[in-house]
Enzyme design. Structure first.
Site, mmCIF file in Angstrom:
data_model
loop_
_atom_site.group_PDB
_atom_site.id
_atom_site.type_symbol
_atom_site.label_atom_id
_atom_site.label_comp_id
_atom_site.label_asym_id
_atom_site.label_seq_id
_atom_site.Cartn_x
_atom_site.Cartn_y
_atom_site.Cartn_z
ATOM 1 N N HIS A 37 0.854 -1.183 0.000
ATOM 2 C CA HIS A 37 0.000 0.000 0.000
ATOM 3 C C HIS A 37 0.888 1.231 0.000
ATOM 4 C CE1 HIS A 37 -2.974 2.977 1.356
ATOM 5 N NE2 HIS A 37 -3.879 2.133 0.899
ATOM 6 N N ASP A 74 -7.927 -4.728 -0.137
ATOM 7 C CA ASP A 74 -8.489 -5.373 -1.326
ATOM 8 C C ASP A 74 -8.313 -6.890 -1.326
ATOM 9 O OD1 ASP A 74 -9.201 -2.879 -2.667
ATOM 10 O OD2 ASP A 74 -7.047 -2.577 -2.850
#
Length: 436
Positions: free
Chosen positions: A311, A370
Site C-alpha cells: 500500500h 483489497d
C-alpha cells in the site's frame, strides 16, 4: 530546525543560492508535522517538485488519521476496528459529516432523513435506457450521479446552509443509483427503496429482490457488508478524495464533484484492485501453484504482480485487511463454504507464505484492504463488475465529509498545481510549405 519567536512557531531553514528562507513548521495534533512552503515561490522564485504528492500536504483536515508504520486508521479519533465491530455505517456517516458520534435522537433523525431522500427522480430512468445492455455499472453510475445536478438546480449556486442537506442527499441516493446500475446491466426491473429497512438491508433489497420475489436479508451478510462500508468510508487524501477536493475548489456543484471522485475511483490502481485480486487468485488456480507465482512476483523481469499486497501508505498490516480476513471467514462459514472455497484457501496460504518470505518482509508488503474484500463480495453473489460500485457507495461518505470540510476552511483556495516545464523553448512558426 530552529525555534522561532513568531507565536511560538518552529521554523525550518531552506538555503537557496546563498539566501536563507525560514519556513514555518505547522504542528499536527498527532503524526508528522508539516513544513509550510506556500511562500517559497513568491520569495525565492522557485517551485517545489513532488510527483504524486508523496510528500505534500494539500490541506488541513480533522477527519481521518493514518499511521502507516503502525497500521493505525482513525475516523475523527475513533479506531477503525472499534467502529467496524461496534458501530453501523450511518452512525459512522454522521460521525464523518458532523465530527461527533450522534445521540439516540440525532441518529434517529439522521437515518430518517437519509431514508427520505433515497428515491431518485423518475426521469432518471430514461437516462439508464440510453446505455447499451453491456455497459459497465461504473459507467452508468458515473453518468447518473453527474446528472443529479440537473434535478437539483438550486445546488448550482449552493451556500453553507446547503452542506448538510447535500451530504444527506448524496449518501441516500448513491445506493439507489448503484442498485439501478446493476439491475439495468442484467436486464432486470429497478427495485424501489424500502424505508422500513436500514441502509445496508435496503441496498441488498434493491440489488437482489425482484417484483415477484422478495429478498430475505441474511444478518451475517448484512453485518459483513456494513463492516465493508465502514472500512471503505474514508482514507485521508487518496486519489479520488483529492480529485473531489480539487473539483470542489473551483466551486463546482457537489454532484459534479462526486462524479469526478467516482471516475478516479474506477481506476484499477485505486478502487478496482479487489477485482484484480479475484482474477489473480483464479489465475493461480490451486495451492500447489503458489510458490511458482510468488517466484514470478519476485522476478523483476516477469510482468506478474501479486495483487492485494502493499500500500502507498501502510508499511505494516493494513488494519482494514485484518478485519476483513475474519469477516470473510464468518461469511463463508455462514454460507457453508469455509472449508471448500478455493479462492479463500489460496488467499490464506498465499498470505502465510508471503509473510514469511524475506522479499516481502524487507519491502514491507502486507495484505491490504483489497485482498479479502473481493472474496466476500463474490460469496455474497455480487459480480466483480460491481465491486468498485460498492466501494463508491462507502467512499461517498468520506468524499462528502471532505467536500464539506474544504468549503468550511477559511484558507481554501482553488487548486492550481505547478509544473517543471521540460519542453521546447521558444520556436519560430513556419508556414506549412516551408516545413520539411
Amino acid at each position: 530546525m530552529t525555534n522561532g519567536n513568531n507565536n511560538n512557531l518552529e521554523f525550518a531553514e531552506l538555503k537557496i543560492r546563498g539566501k536563507l528562507f525560514k519556513l514555518p513548521i505547522l504542528k499536527a495534533s498527532i503524526g508528522k508535522d508539516v513544513i509550510d512552503i506556500s511562500r517559497v515561490s513568491a520569495e525565492a522564485d522557485y517551485f517545489t517538485y513532488d510527483p504524486g504528492f508523496m510528500s505534500t500536504a494539500s490541506c488541513q483536515s480533522t477527519i481521518t488519521y493514518i499511521d502507516g508504520d503502525k497500521g493505525i486508521l482513525w475516523y475523527r479519533g475513533y479506531d477503525i476496528k472499534d467502529l467496524a465491530e461496534k458501530s453501523d455505517f450511518l452512525e459512522v456517516a454522521y460521525l464523518m459529516i458532523y465530527g461527533e458520534l450522534p445521540s439516540s435522537d440525532q441518529y434517529c433523525n439522521f437515518t430518517k432523513k437519509v431514508a427520505h431522500h433515497s428515491l431518485v427522480n423518475e426521469r432518471l430512468h430514461y437516462l439508464f435506457q440510453t446505455f447499451c445492455s453491456s455497459s459497465h455499472p461504473m459507467a452508468i453510475m458515473l453518468a447518473a450521479v453527474g446528472s443529479l445536478s440537473a434535478f437539483y438546480p438550486d445546488l448550482l449556486n449552493f451556500n453553507e446552509t446547503d452542506y448538510e442537506l447535500t451530504a444527506i442527499r448524496m449518501i441516500a441516493k448513491i445506493p439507489t443509483i448503484a442498485a439501478m446500475s446493476y439491475k439495468y446491466s442484467i436486464g432486470q426491473p429497478f427495485i424501489y427503496p424500502d424505508n422500513s429497512l436500514d441502509f445496508t438491508e435496503n441496498f441488498l433489497h434493491m440489488m437482489f429482490a425482484t417484483p415477484c420475489t422478495k429478498y430475505k436479508v441474511n444478518p451475517i451478510i448484512k453485518n459483513a457488508l456494513n463492516k465493508i462500508f465502514i472500512l471503505h468510508a474514508d482514507h485521508e487524501q487518496n486519489a479520488s478524495t483529492s480529485t473531489v477536493r480539487i473539483a470542489g475548489s473551483s466551486g463546482a456543484n457537489p454532484f459534479a464533484c462526486i462524479s469526478t471522485g467516482i471516475a478516479s475511483l474506477w481506476g484499477p490502481a485505486h478502487g478496482g484492485a479487489n477485482e484484480a485480486v479475484i482474477n489473480m487468485l483464479k489465475e493461480i488456480g490451486s495451492s500447489e501453484n503458489i510458490p511458482k507465482y510468488v517466484a514470478k512476483a519476485k522476478d523483476k523481469n516477469d510482468p506478474f504482480r501479486l495483487m492485494g499486497f502493499g500500500h502507498r501508505v501502510y508499511k505494516s498490516y493494513d488494519p482494514r485487511a485484518a478485519v476483513l480476513k475474519e469477516t470473510c471467514k464468518e461469511v463463508l462459514n455462514e454460507l457453508g463454504q469455509l472449508d471448500n472455497n478455493p479462492l479463500l484457501q489460496i488467499a490464506i496460504e498465499l498470505e502465510a507464505l508471503a509473510l514469511k518470505d524475506e522479499y516481502f518482509i524487507e519491502r514491507k508488503l502486507y495484505p491490504n484492504v483489497d485482498f479479502y474484500s473481493g472474496i466476500i463480495y463474490k460469496a455474497m453473489g455480487i459480480p466483480s463488475q460491481m465491486f468498485t460500485v460498492l466501494f463508491a457507495i462507502a467512499r461517498t461518505v468520506g468524499w462528502m465529509a471532505q467536500w464539506k470540510e474544504m468549503h468550511e476552511d477559511p484558507e481554501q483556495k482553488i487548486s492550481r498545481p505547478r509544473q517543471l516545464y521540460t519542453g521546447y523553448v521558444h520556436r519560430e512558426y513556419k508556414c506549412i510549405v516551408e516545413r520539411k
